[in-house]
Design an enzyme around this catalytic site. Structure first.
Site, mmCIF file in Angstrom:
data_model
loop_
_atom_site.group_PDB
_atom_site.id
_atom_site.type_symbol
_atom_site.label_atom_id
_atom_site.label_comp_id
_atom_site.label_asym_id
_atom_site.label_seq_id
_atom_site.Cartn_x
_atom_site.Cartn_y
_atom_site.Cartn_z
ATOM 1 N N ARG A 1 94.094 -25.296 -18.739
ATOM 2 C CA ARG A 1 94.728 -24.987 -20.010
ATOM 3 C C ARG A 1 95.935 -24.111 -19.768
ATOM 4 O O ARG A 1 95.919 -23.249 -18.877
ATOM 5 C CB ARG A 1 93.764 -24.239 -20.940
ATOM 6 C CG ARG A 1 92.890 -25.158 -21.767
ATOM 7 C CD ARG A 1 93.743 -25.975 -22.763
ATOM 8 N NE ARG A 1 92.962 -26.908 -23.545
ATOM 9 C CZ ARG A 1 92.699 -28.177 -23.186
ATOM 10 N NH1 ARG A 1 93.138 -28.660 -22.042
ATOM 11 N NH2 ARG A 1 92.006 -28.963 -23.979
ATOM 12 N N GLU B 1 102.395 -26.378 -26.325
ATOM 13 C CA GLU B 1 102.628 -27.815 -26.115
ATOM 14 C C GLU B 1 102.964 -28.483 -27.442
ATOM 15 O O GLU B 1 102.431 -28.063 -28.468
ATOM 16 C CB GLU B 1 101.376 -28.472 -25.516
ATOM 17 C CG GLU B 1 101.060 -27.959 -24.122
ATOM 18 C CD GLU B 1 99.885 -28.684 -23.453
ATOM 19 O OE1 GLU B 1 99.434 -29.714 -23.979
ATOM 20 O OE2 GLU B 1 99.424 -28.210 -22.411
ATOM 21 N N HIS C 1 100.664 -32.792 -19.544
ATOM 22 C CA HIS C 1 99.247 -32.834 -19.963
ATOM 23 C C HIS C 1 98.658 -34.248 -19.835
ATOM 24 O O HIS C 1 98.249 -34.863 -20.816
ATOM 25 C CB HIS C 1 99.084 -32.319 -21.402
ATOM 26 C CG HIS C 1 97.688 -31.831 -21.700
ATOM 27 N ND1 HIS C 1 97.414 -30.832 -22.585
ATOM 28 C CD2 HIS C 1 96.479 -32.226 -21.213
ATOM 29 C CE1 HIS C 1 96.103 -30.626 -22.640
ATOM 30 N NE2 HIS C 1 95.512 -31.462 -21.816
HETATM 31 C C1 MLT Z 1 90.630 -32.098 -22.749
HETATM 32 O O1 MLT Z 1 90.441 -30.925 -23.055
HETATM 33 O O2 MLT Z 1 89.812 -32.959 -23.064
HETATM 34 C C2 MLT Z 1 91.837 -32.509 -21.995
HETATM 35 O O3 MLT Z 1 92.724 -31.468 -21.773
HETATM 36 C C3 MLT Z 1 92.542 -33.682 -22.592
HETATM 37 C C4 MLT Z 1 92.987 -33.505 -24.004
HETATM 38 O O4 MLT Z 1 93.344 -32.421 -24.406
HETATM 39 O O5 MLT Z 1 92.988 -34.478 -24.714
#
Ligand code: MLT
Length: 313
Positions: free
Chosen positions: A231, A260, A278
């Site tokens: 993160r 983001e 990401h």
């Molecule tokens: C998650 O937390 O599942 C991943 O970072 C992917 C997303 O954010 O979709």
């Protein structure tokens, strides 16, 4: 019949499961916060990925909401406490993308150690820069894993055949359980001081925010590579850029950002940085799993059945 607002792209397999349960699917990809607040009125279910902020205001507008489904793992964009106060179930798809995230981590580690994107870019622009991009072998290096949860363990498993020493810091994992995974537990300070490569696999919480800031980055080895696919906001991007500039770090690979979508991180454009937008969970397999797992959970919640992946049941 329940109305389910799908606020971000969801795999067709997941949408089919919701329709098969007889729900009215309202696909509203990436609305503004105001528009989503208007759309949520009267809806019983909401499905999001990471770009939608499910805050107290949105939950208040969605007074008929029964369930919020997060098609993925991280819940830092969902105010779980506010949902609990309103009796809204929050669930996620905790196993859906862990393999993809681990594979992305290894990809970034290798790309960073061997400057693959930079060398590719130079050649694509017509420059044969064979002398510019000497790299570092992974073999016999120490890889420090910050957070030995699901993804951290998969990374350990995948990187072990490179003949590395694996160490980890995770206050929630016992030394025995780590040892069974071939990893030695160390203190946070030891990990910073011993690692040639540091990889982050922890959620962003009040405790982990800016964990790798100026003070702790100063404890890292000057050639250390840092990979963050967990993160944004755990690695302080500005502090990391300063450490790179002052040759107190060897390189940084980042897939996630404090804010983001990110278009202007202080890390962007540096020759010692590999940056991706990401993409950790962006594989066909992970997206199919996230879509189907979250649709199953939302269907259970709307039917009044137990929801195995509820985080606040
Ligand atoms: C998650 O937390 O599942 C991943 O970072 C992917 C997303 O954010 O979709």
């Amino acid at each position: 019949m329940a109305r389910v607002v799908v606020a971000e792209p969801l795999a067709d397999a997941g949408l089919d499961l919701l329709r098969a349960a007889g729900h009215d699917i309202d696909i509203r990809n990436r609305l503004s916060a105001d528009d989503l607040r208007r759309t949520i009125v009267g809806a019983h279910g909401l499905i999001v990925r990471s770009a939608t902020q499910v805050d107290a205001e949105l939950l208040a507008a969605g007074e008929s909401l029964v369930v919020v489904g997060r098609a993925g793992v991280g819940l830092d964009n969902v105010d779980v406490a506010a949902a609990s106060e309103r009796g809204v179930i929050v669930c996620n798809a905790p196993y859906s993308n862990v393999v993809s995230a681990a594979e992305m981590t290894v990809a970034l580690m290798l790309a960073l150690a061997r400057h693959v994107p930079q060398a590719h870019q130079a050649l694509a622009e017509g420059r044969w820069e064979r002398g510019n991009w000497g790299g570092m072998e992974i073999c016999r290096k120490t890889v420090g894993i910050l957070g030995l949860g699901r993804v951290g363990r998969l990374v350990a498993q995948r990187i072990a055949p490179f003949d590395v020493a694996l160490i980890a810091y995770d206050p929630y994992v016992s030394a025995e359980s780590a040892r069974a995974a071939g990893v030695d537990m160390v203190s946070f300070e030891e990990l910073l001081e011993m690692s040639d490569i540091i990889t982050l696999h922890m959620p962003r919480t009040a405790e982990t925010a800016d964990l790798l800031g100026a003070e702790n980055l100063a404890k890292c080895r000057p050639h250390a590579l840092i990979v963050n696919t967990a993160r944004g906001g755990i690695l302080d991007e500005a502090a990391a850029a300063v450490a790179l500039e002052e040759c107190r770090l060897g390189g940084v690979a980042v897939d996630v950002y404090a804010s983001e979508p990110a278009t202007d991180s202080p890390l962007f454009g540096r020759p010692d940085v590999v940056a991706t937008p990401h993409l950790g969970a962006s594989t066909t397999e992970a997206q199919d799993r996230a879509g189907t797992q979250i649709a199953e959970q939302v269907n259970l919640a709307l039917a009044g059945d137990p929801v195995p992946y509820a985080v606040n049941a």
